[in-house]
Every structure is written in C-alpha cells, then in structure tokens.
Design an enzyme around this catalytic site. Structure first.
Site, mmCIF file in Angstrom:
data_model
loop_
_atom_site.group_PDB
_atom_site.id
_atom_site.type_symbol
_atom_site.label_atom_id
_atom_site.label_comp_id
_atom_site.label_asym_id
_atom_site.label_seq_id
_atom_site.Cartn_x
_atom_site.Cartn_y
_atom_site.Cartn_z
ATOM 1 N N ASP A 11 14.872 2.853 -4.848
ATOM 2 C CA ASP A 11 13.717 2.691 -6.151
ATOM 3 C C ASP A 11 12.486 3.120 -5.516
ATOM 4 O O ASP A 11 11.513 3.116 -4.297
ATOM 5 C CB ASP A 11 13.358 0.784 -5.568
ATOM 6 C CG ASP A 11 12.413 0.568 -5.937
ATOM 7 O OD1 ASP A 11 11.710 1.235 -6.685
ATOM 8 O OD2 ASP A 11 12.525 -1.155 -6.637
ATOM 9 N N TYR A 228 10.562 -8.086 4.458
ATOM 10 C CA TYR A 228 10.982 -7.937 3.768
ATOM 11 C C TYR A 228 9.797 -6.239 2.745
ATOM 12 O O TYR A 228 8.919 -6.387 2.949
ATOM 13 C CB TYR A 228 10.153 -8.930 2.222
ATOM 14 C CG TYR A 228 10.837 -8.578 0.872
ATOM 15 C CD1 TYR A 228 12.290 -8.766 0.599
ATOM 16 C CD2 TYR A 228 9.939 -7.772 -0.081
ATOM 17 C CE1 TYR A 228 12.191 -8.527 -0.729
ATOM 18 C CE2 TYR A 228 10.491 -7.814 -1.552
ATOM 19 C CZ TYR A 228 11.356 -7.956 -1.953
ATOM 20 O OH TYR A 228 12.195 -8.015 -2.851
ATOM 21 N N LYS A 231 15.194 -4.936 -2.025
ATOM 22 C CA LYS A 231 16.342 -5.023 -2.465
ATOM 23 C C LYS A 231 17.002 -3.657 -2.133
ATOM 24 O O LYS A 231 16.802 -2.932 -2.414
ATOM 25 C CB LYS A 231 16.870 -5.712 -3.023
ATOM 26 C CG LYS A 231 16.721 -7.733 -3.500
ATOM 27 C CD LYS A 231 18.205 -7.937 -2.187
ATOM 28 C CE LYS A 231 17.885 -8.934 -1.750
ATOM 29 N NZ LYS A 231 18.135 -9.183 -0.638
HETATM 30 C C1 F6R Z 1 13.636 -8.437 -5.819
HETATM 31 C C2 F6R Z 1 12.823 -7.959 -6.360
HETATM 32 C C3 F6R Z 1 11.613 -8.008 -7.645
HETATM 33 C C4 F6R Z 1 10.153 -8.758 -6.560
HETATM 34 C C5 F6R Z 1 9.571 -9.686 -7.424
HETATM 35 C C6 F6R Z 1 7.859 -9.590 -6.756
HETATM 36 O O1 F6R Z 1 14.641 -7.418 -6.021
HETATM 37 O O2 F6R Z 1 12.342 -6.531 -6.573
HETATM 38 O O3 F6R Z 1 12.399 -9.515 -7.796
HETATM 39 O O4 F6R Z 1 10.786 -8.957 -5.156
HETATM 40 O O5 F6R Z 1 9.246 -9.340 -8.719
HETATM 41 O O6 F6R Z 1 7.844 -8.679 -6.301
HETATM 42 P P1 F6R Z 1 6.487 -7.977 -5.995
HETATM 43 O O7 F6R Z 1 6.538 -8.883 -3.814
HETATM 44 O O8 F6R Z 1 6.581 -6.759 -5.757
HETATM 45 O O9 F6R Z 1 5.612 -8.826 -6.393
HETATM 46 MG MG MG Z 2 11.696 -2.719 -6.960
HETATM 47 MG MG MG Z 3 16.379 -2.114 -7.280
#
Ligand code: F6R
Ligand code: MG
Ligand code: MG
Length: 364
Positions: A11, A228, A231
C-alpha cells in the site's frame, strides 16, 4: 530452466482515504514493469490493484529472494509513492517501513509470495489479491482447497491428488516453521492454522511430486514495525489442474465469505467478499474485506490474462451473504465479536484509558 513467479505488494497511498488506488499510481507501476521486461530483468509482469494496494505480478528466471528483483519492486513502490505524494493521496508510502533497501523485500514492509516451477505444456495459475485483512487469511481457503474432500473432489476421485498435500506453517510471532502432512495429520494441522493471527500457511506442496502447489504472503506489518501501520493485505499464488486442484476447486472456498480480521482500522472481524477488479474498492466501514482472483495461463513465462475469476454471477450469493454478515456484525459496533479481542487489535486506546482510570478501580 525453472521459472519463478513473484507477487510483491504494498500500500503506497490510497484514493480516497484507504479505499482504492489512483489510476496514475497504477499506471506508474505498469510503466516500470514494462520497462523491466524491455530491460530483460523480467520475462513478463503486470501491476494490478485490490483496494489501496498495488500487486506486482512478476515472472522471471532469477529464483526466489533475488536481490535485483526485490530491489526493482522496492524502487517501483518508492517511485509510486512519489506519484501519490504529488497527488496528496492518503497514506503515501504507508507500507515502506525502512529508510533504505537492504537486500531483501522481506522485513521491509511489502508482502511477498514467490514460487518456482517448471512450466507444464499448459500452466493455469490463480493469483489472489486481498485487501483489508491479514496474513493468515488464506489458512481456511488453503485447507479447503488442499485438504477438504467436500471442497476438492479430486482428493477422492483423482489419482494425481489422492496422496494429499504437505502444509508449511509459519509461527509468525516466533519466526519458526513446521510441516504437516495431509490427510494423516490434519487434526494436528488444524490446532495451529485455526488460529490465523498466530500461525499462517506459507506453502502447500504436492506429496506425490514435491512440487509447490501454492504459496501466500505471511508478512505481518505490525510485527515488523512494532506498532499499527496498516493491514497486511495478503496475496497468494495457486497452481491449478493436473496434480493440483482444478480451477473450480481452487475458487470454491470463496463461495463462503469466511470471517477474517481486518475491516475498519484493522481491528474488526468481517466477511471476506470475493469480487471482480471493478468492485475491489472497499468503502463501507473501510470494508468489508475483499479478495480478487486473477486467472492466467503461462506461456513460456508470459502471462496470458488475466481472467477476472470472481466476475461471475455464481459468486453473487457469497457477496449477498457477505453483506448480510456485515450488517449483523456492524450492529455490534465497538463490542466483540465485531471488534477484535483486546490483544489482537491494531489500534487501541487501552493503555492510555487504563492509566487515566487506574485510580478508579478498587478491590471488590
Ligand atoms: C484498515 C485501514 C483503514 C484505516 C482507517 C484509519 O486496513 O487501512 O480502515 O485504518 O481508515 O486510517 P488512518 O489511521 O490512516 O486515519
Ligand atoms: Mg492504506
Ligand atoms: Mg490495503
């Protein structure tokens, strides 16, 4: 000369949020792959996307863990990150966890699955691309494909499959591996792979010939980074027909949308929905998790395809079921079993809240 298939994915920036990949980023990946074919590094290659992840699907004769090949993938993800930055896409370079490439893509953030094969006169393969889920998500589908006669009729009625398959399982947290023979040791195997957050099937090998039938990426981003970072969104390569399950047997496990870890903030259980490339843009509660199946025939290392295998009305019921399961799980909001157990959540405010509330707790 054996060929190597490598699927390396990352990603490197989402459009919009974490839902999809911007066409300019994907075009950049495609240009780099075409150039590497022209330069003779690759026999052939494609860049494809599922959700916010780019999957480089590469064919070459350099073997697994080849430094030049891995560096090519790393450089492509870095260049793609620059495109994502220019467009202010979300989370540009998200999965590139180290400052500089140091010989192997493993441990650097991107996920990889590599498989060596001697191409048969006709070589059908399927590349699976997952989004909004974790390493280990292929455990159940691999078990169904290679060990469950209710899924794979060939295990019972085809001589070429009747000796069964060996499963190489990785203990992700402790960096160990063990091999289990199926069908003899399936109860032992299931003790481990039934817990996909801890144990992931890396490889499946045909017992009669020793050929690798399937391989998946088991890289766990949160373990690499210690926090974290997104994913793992795994990938897998599966060989089909002959000594391997038929194409339909390889796809059949996905007719049930099994529940996997991932979804919103990588911290929820949700159904794994089989979709076409067109529908691989998880938007509802950043999900539900998706899986795309790209079918290819290899022709002396060239990818003939893809065929978008889940672009088939026979998977409509699984998609409908996935939506129903999502509706029910979503109603649980922040309660388990929609939210992951505390120690498996990718995001948690628990340490901060626990400290703030520490004096509030008194003995019963
Ligand atoms: C799950 C994913 C999304 C982010 C969520 C919060 O794999 O990528 O659900 O975890 O959109 O994203 P941030 O922490 O980047 O604001
Ligand atoms: Mg992403
Ligand atoms: Mg992804």
């Amino acid at each position: 000369m054996p060929q190597t298939l490598s699927v390396i994915k990352a990603d490197i920036g989402g459009f919009v949020g974490h839902s999809s990949m911007h066409p300019e980023v994907l075009d950049y990946g495609r240009e780099q792959v075409a150039q590497a074919v022209q330069d003779g590094l690759l026999i052939d290659g494609q860049a494809q996307a599922c959700g916010d992840d780019m999957f480089l699907i590469l064919s070459h004769d350099r073997g697994e863990d080849d430094e030049t090949l891995h560096k090519f993938a790393w450089d492509t993800f870095q260049g793609g990150t620059e495109v994502a930055r220019k467009l202010h896409l979300y989370g540009a370079g998200q999965d590139l966890l180290v400052d500089a490439f140091s010989g192997n893509i493993r441990g650097a953030g991107p996920g990889s699955a590599e498989l060596e094969l001697v191409e048969r006169p006709s070589e059908p393969i399927i590349v699976f691309m997952g989004d909004k889920t974790s390493a280990g998500a292929f455990n159940l589908p691999f078990y169904k494909m290679f060990a469950d006669p209710f899924n794979t009729a060939g295990l019972v009625i085809a001589e070429s499959l009747h000796d069964g398959f060996a499963f190489e399982v990785h203990d992700i947290a402790n960096n160990k591996k063990a091999v289990f023979q199926s069908p003899d040791e399936i109860y032992d195997l299931l003790v481990f792979i039934g817990s996909p957050a801890h144990y992931a099937v890396k490889r499946v090998v045909t017992r009669s010939t020793g050929e690798v039938a399937a391989v998946s990426s088991t890289d766990k981003l949160s373990l690499i980074a210690g926090r974290y970072v997104g994913k793992d969104d795994p990938t897998a390569i599966v060989r089909c027909q002959g000594n391997f399950p038929a194409v339909g047997e390889v796809l059949e496990p996905f007719s049930t949308p099994y529940i996997v870890e991932g979804f919103m903030r990588g911290s929820h259980y949700g159904p794994w929905m089989p979709v076409s490339l067109r529908d691989a843009n998880p938007s509802r509660f950043d999900g539900p998790p998706r899986v795309v199946a790209l079918g290819f025939q290899l022709a002396e290392g060239k990818f003939i395809g893809p065929r978008d295998m889940f672009d088939d009305p026979s998977f409509d019921n699984s998609r409908k079921e996935a939506n129903t399961i999502s509706d029910i799980l979503r109603k649980h909001g922040p309660f388990e079993p929609h939210r992951l157990p505390l120690d498996e959540m990718e995001y948690t405010t628990m340490p901060v809240v626990a400290e703030k509330m520490a004096s509030r707790w008194t003995a019963l």
